[in-house]
Design a protein around this motif. Structure first.
Motif, PDB file in Angstrom:
ATOM      1  N   PRO A 199       0.814  -1.233   0.000  1.00  0.00           N
ATOM      2  CA  PRO A 199       0.000   0.000   0.000  1.00  0.00           C
ATOM      3  C   PRO A 199       0.837   1.268   0.000  1.00  0.00           C
ATOM      4  N   ILE A 200       1.124   1.794  -1.170  1.00  0.00           N
ATOM      5  CA  ILE A 200       1.946   3.002  -1.281  1.00  0.00           C
ATOM      6  C   ILE A 200       1.090   4.268  -1.226  1.00  0.00           C
ATOM      7  N   GLY A 201      -0.050   4.246  -1.900  1.00  0.00           N
ATOM      8  CA  GLY A 201      -0.886   5.447  -1.967  1.00  0.00           C
ATOM      9  C   GLY A 201      -0.342   6.444  -2.976  1.00  0.00           C
ATOM     10  N   THR A 202      -0.747   7.707  -2.828  1.00  0.00           N
ATOM     11  CA  THR A 202      -0.300   8.714  -3.795  1.00  0.00           C
ATOM     12  C   THR A 202       0.718   9.653  -3.161  1.00  0.00           C
ATOM     13  N   GLU A 251       9.169   8.094  -3.439  1.00  0.00           N
ATOM     14  CA  GLU A 251      10.359   7.493  -2.799  1.00  0.00           C
ATOM     15  C   GLU A 251      10.007   6.105  -2.250  1.00  0.00           C
ATOM     16  N   LYS A 252       8.825   6.030  -1.600  1.00  0.00           N
ATOM     17  CA  LYS A 252       8.407   4.744  -1.023  1.00  0.00           C
ATOM     18  C   LYS A 252       8.155   3.713  -2.122  1.00  0.00           C
ATOM     19  N   ALA A 253       7.565   4.188  -3.225  1.00  0.00           N
ATOM     20  CA  ALA A 253       7.293   3.269  -4.336  1.00  0.00           C
ATOM     21  C   ALA A 253       8.610   2.729  -4.888  1.00  0.00           C
ATOM     22  N   ILE A 258      10.190  -1.241  -4.861  1.00  0.00           N
ATOM     23  CA  ILE A 258      10.686  -1.996  -6.023  1.00  0.00           C
ATOM     24  C   ILE A 258      12.104  -2.489  -5.735  1.00  0.00           C
ATOM     25  N   GLN A 259      12.929  -1.583  -5.191  1.00  0.00           N
ATOM     26  CA  GLN A 259      14.341  -1.933  -4.983  1.00  0.00           C
ATOM     27  C   GLN A 259      14.543  -2.943  -3.852  1.00  0.00           C
ATOM     28  N   MET A 317       2.744  -2.899 -10.804  1.00  0.00           N
ATOM     29  CA  MET A 317       2.273  -1.630 -10.231  1.00  0.00           C
ATOM     30  C   MET A 317       0.845  -1.366 -10.694  1.00  0.00           C
ATOM     31  N   HIS A 318       0.014  -0.903  -9.761  1.00  0.00           N
ATOM     32  CA  HIS A 318      -1.363  -0.523 -10.054  1.00  0.00           C
ATOM     33  C   HIS A 318      -1.459   0.980  -9.880  1.00  0.00           C
ATOM     34  N   CYS A 319      -1.771   1.710 -10.945  1.00  0.00           N
ATOM     35  CA  CYS A 319      -1.749   3.183 -10.871  1.00  0.00           C
ATOM     36  C   CYS A 319      -2.483   3.770 -12.075  1.00  0.00           C
ATOM     37  N   THR A 320      -2.570   5.093 -12.117  1.00  0.00           N
ATOM     38  CA  THR A 320      -3.104   5.742 -13.315  1.00  0.00           C
ATOM     39  C   THR A 320      -1.975   5.800 -14.347  1.00  0.00           C
ATOM     40  N   PRO A 321      -2.318   5.849 -15.637  1.00  0.00           N
ATOM     41  CA  PRO A 321      -1.258   6.009 -16.645  1.00  0.00           C
ATOM     42  C   PRO A 321      -0.481   7.313 -16.448  1.00  0.00           C
TER      43      PRO A 321
END
Ligand SMILES: [Zn+2]
Length: 448
Positions: free
Chosen positions: A166-169, A173-175, A179-180, A187-191
């Protein structure tokens, strides 16, 4: 194809007749429920002289009245907190989400435990269709608070046994760290966010997004991922497969999901939602055939808290197929925009996403970022349509580029346009949904 290719093989490969038969019986029960529990619908039906016995088979649905977002808004204002259209007891409601809509005032949508189970199943089926599997770890870089596809995506992704992060918007940096350090591969997000985040990774971390190992991009909440040039760029930037999903805050979070064949989004609510496509001007029901374009209309077949009959989504869709190499038998479509975003230039309907597609096709001479400038409220636009576009890195004479883009807009969309070219990076970037239209008539000409 094996059963592993589907979450619910039987229903996803059933014949259209089998699905219709199933829907016919379920709608009868949903109507019984509406007549028994919804003062909102009893009143609506009475006004147009519709009685329960008018429904005998699925095709009778077309005699029933539509439900609009405006009616739901008024119903909620008149009878807070959830409106007169709520058919469950407040004690049975377990979660409330909201949709902001164009007026900015939130409208609330409640769900019961059974509604939540159904949302989880439809949403999970859509993610599975898009290629999500148990071994995947998904960054949810989209809204979590009040957003209909926030917690319900968590429920759906976890129900498949995949990892939900759960990253949110506003937390790039957290996203990146997820990944790292966690090895997130999806990833689930807007384009818009996928585009923004690729720039962020290059700019802030000095890394090539492709090297991060994100291989599945599940996009939604705006039409971008269905625009070929936008999708191609995202796939190149990330080295990932991009598929899109489509849902509705009032009906279910993700109802359509695109399979890896990438030829449109499959309907995934077979036994829970009936779908119609109508001509938004004549209200006539259109055939579910490849190439048909119209407004998407949903009817819930098994809903406790907010059962909706013939709900007009204002989503403009085009059917892209009724058969697919993946073996799914449900129709596929693309969403080309919302009725609210549509502009009319010399009698021609134009969606901002279509303008973006044309401008993006000039890449790398353009960056693909655009803004349509409106000098007065739409949808009618006094021609030519004003489009601001960014020129890219390629060395092209801007006067030539401007003429070429204007010519292609005329050829592809049949509209006269006046294109202003500005340097790359001039137009605003959006972390959530992109804003393709700037209302120059608002805020003393400085409106977005
Ligand atoms: Zn397919």
């Amino acid at each position: 194809m094996t059963t592993e290719d589907y979450l619910d093989a039987e229903i996803e490969t059933a014949s259209p007749e089998e699905i219709q038969h199933l829907q016919q019986g379920k709608l009868a029960k949903q109507l019984d429920y509406l007549f028994a529990r919804s003062a909102f619908y009893r009143e609506k039906f009475e006004k147009v002289g519709i009685r329960r016995e008018h429904y005998r088979e699925l095709s009778d649905l077309s005699q029933f009245p539509f439900t609009t977002k405006e009616e739901l808004r008024l119903s909620q204002a008149a009878c807070p907190p959830l409106g007169r259209h709520i058919a469950a007891d407040w004690a049975d409601v377990i979660r409330v989400n909201s949709s902001t809509g164009t007026t900015g005032k939130p409208s609330f949508v409640g769900i019961t435990r059974r509604d939540a189970e159904i949302w989880t199943r439809i949403t999970a089926r859509s993610f599975y269709t898009q290629g999500l599997r148990k071994a995947d770890a998904v960054i949810h870089a989209a809204g979590l608070t009040m957003f209909v596809a926030g917690l319900s995506s968590k429920d759906a992704i976890e129900s498949l046994g995949a990892v939900f992060i759960p990253i949110g918007t506003g937390a790039s940096e957290k996203a990146l760290a997820a990944i790292q350090f966690l090895g997130a591969n999806a990833m689930h997000c807007t384009p818009s966010y996928a585009t923004y985040f690729a720039d962020f990774v290059r700019r802030e971390a000095g890394l090539d997004p492709k090297d991060l190992g994100l291989r599945k991009l599940f996009c939604g909440a705006e039409p971008g991922a269905g625009i070929p040039s936008v999708r191609n760029r995202l796939q190149q930037d990330w080295g990932a497969r991009v598929t899109e999903g489509l849902g509705n805050a009032d009906m279910a979070p993700i109802i359509f999901g695109e399979c890896p064949n990438q030829s449109g989004m499959h309907f995934n609510g077979q036994e829970f939602i009936a779908v119609e496509i109508i001509d938004p001007d004549t209200n006539e029901v259109l055939p579910m055939e490849t190439g048909v374009t119209g407004e998407l209309v949903y009817t819930s077949l098994e809903r406790e808290c907010v059962p909706l009959l013939r709900f007009r989504t204002r989503d403009r869709v085009t059917v892209t197929g009724t058969v697919c190499p993946c073996g799914r038998t449900s129709l596929k479509l693309r969403c080309i925009g919302r009725t609210d975003d549509m502009l009319i230039v010399l009698g021609v309907n134009v969606f901002p996403s279509a303008v973006k597609d044309v401008v993006s096709s000039f890449s790398p001479a353009t960056t693909g970022e655009i803004q349509i400038v409106l000098d007065q409220p739409g949808p009618q636009v006094v021609p030519p349509l004003r489009v601001v576009a960014e020129f890219g890195k390629a060395m092209v004479e801007t006067a030539t580029l401007k003429t070429e883009i204007e010519r292609k807009l005329k050829a592809a969309l049949s509209i006269p346009a006046a294109v202003d070219l500005v340097p790359a990076g001039t137009l605003p970037r959006f972390e959530m949904k992109g804003q393709l239209v700037r209302k120059a008539y608002e805020n003393g000409g400085k409106g977005r």
